[in-house]
Design an enzyme around this catalytic site. Sequence first.
Site, PDB file in Angstrom:
ATOM      1  N   ARG A 137       0.780  -0.991  -0.281  1.00 49.42           N
ATOM      2  CA  ARG A 137       0.028  -0.268  -0.304  1.00 49.42           C
ATOM      3  C   ARG A 137       0.856   1.537  -0.293  1.00 49.42           C
ATOM      4  O   ARG A 137       1.782   1.318   0.657  1.00 49.42           O
ATOM      5  CB  ARG A 137      -0.501  -0.272   1.361  1.00 49.42           C
ATOM      6  N   GLY A 138       0.815   1.764  -1.300  1.00 49.02           N
ATOM      7  CA  GLY A 138       1.076   3.010  -1.109  1.00 49.02           C
ATOM      8  C   GLY A 138       2.057   4.378  -0.568  1.00 49.02           C
ATOM      9  O   GLY A 138       3.119   4.428  -0.108  1.00 49.02           O
ATOM     10  N   GLU A 139       0.493   4.602   0.075  1.00 50.02           N
ATOM     11  CA  GLU A 139       0.124   6.103   1.342  1.00 50.02           C
ATOM     12  C   GLU A 139       1.204   5.120   2.263  1.00 50.02           C
ATOM     13  O   GLU A 139       2.142   5.535   3.684  1.00 50.02           O
ATOM     14  CB  GLU A 139      -1.249   6.040   1.832  1.00 50.02           C
ATOM     15  N   ASP A 140       1.656   3.761   3.000  1.00 49.22           N
ATOM     16  CA  ASP A 140       1.642   3.012   4.298  1.00 49.22           C
ATOM     17  C   ASP A 140       2.971   2.848   3.977  1.00 49.22           C
ATOM     18  O   ASP A 140       4.117   3.397   5.561  1.00 49.22           O
ATOM     19  CB  ASP A 140       1.136   1.841   4.540  1.00 49.22           C
ATOM     20  N   THR A 141       3.345   2.732   3.064  1.00 51.92           N
ATOM     21  CA  THR A 141       4.939   2.348   2.800  1.00 51.92           C
ATOM     22  C   THR A 141       6.328   2.360   1.696  1.00 51.92           C
ATOM     23  O   THR A 141       7.212   2.788   1.502  1.00 51.92           O
ATOM     24  CB  THR A 141       4.780   0.519   3.421  1.00 51.92           C
ATOM     25  N   ARG A 142       5.624   3.246   0.546  1.00 49.00           N
ATOM     26  CA  ARG A 142       6.240   3.687  -0.721  1.00 49.00           C
ATOM     27  C   ARG A 142       7.985   4.220  -0.495  1.00 49.00           C
ATOM     28  O   ARG A 142       8.611   3.665  -0.888  1.00 49.00           O
ATOM     29  CB  ARG A 142       5.553   4.500  -1.060  1.00 49.00           C
TER      30      ARG A 142
ATOM     31  N   GLY B 114     -11.051   3.052  -7.747  1.00 53.76           N
ATOM     32  CA  GLY B 114     -12.290   3.026  -8.614  1.00 53.76           C
ATOM     33  C   GLY B 114     -11.758   2.125  -9.875  1.00 53.76           C
ATOM     34  O   GLY B 114     -12.350   1.654 -10.445  1.00 53.76           O
TER      35      GLY B 114
ATOM     36  N   GLU C 221      -4.291  -7.261  -6.257  1.00 49.82           N
ATOM     37  CA  GLU C 221      -3.222  -7.818  -7.009  1.00 49.82           C
ATOM     38  C   GLU C 221      -2.499  -9.443  -5.428  1.00 49.82           C
ATOM     39  O   GLU C 221      -2.438  -9.994  -6.435  1.00 49.82           O
ATOM     40  CB  GLU C 221      -2.006  -6.998  -6.026  1.00 49.82           C
TER      41      GLU C 221
END
Length: 165
Positions: free
Chosen positions: A28-33, A61, A95
């Site tokens: 999840r990009g916002e958490d760990t990117r 979406g 995914e």
Amino acid sequence: MAFASSSTSISPQPPRSSYTYHVFLSFRGEDTRNGFTSHLYAALNRKGITTYKDDNNLRKGDLISDELLKAIEESMFAVIVFSPHYASSSWCLDELCKIIECKNKLGLRMMEVFYGVEPCDVRHQIGTFKEAFQKHERRHDSEKVQRWREALQQVAAYSGWSSKN
């Protein structure tokens, strides 16, 4: 960062002879990117491990892209980084379903990292996972939501790495 025991889910299918990627990163990009995942990606690349990390901003979406699905199919391993908001992303859940499909059909191997969450949070969909599914149930058909729930339960049943910050 301390890691607990880890194991690789080994599929009974014979391994393919060639891959485009050694590793596909699901996160999840916002958490760990910009933290854990970018460090993991850099470390893998320093070791000569060809790694797929999607750096596009995925809009809520949207359908999961064909490129992403192809990258999963063409990978030897999938590293799934479960974080507090992983389940809030329908992209991540799609995914995950594709990763499980490739594990079963193509022999893709999986490794799980529980980053800021416990395996039981994922397996039983409690905490932020419960909140995410309450929203998904209002937005998506029940069959799709059930597939996502089962995918999380299945993958979280494997022992993976656990890290705490």
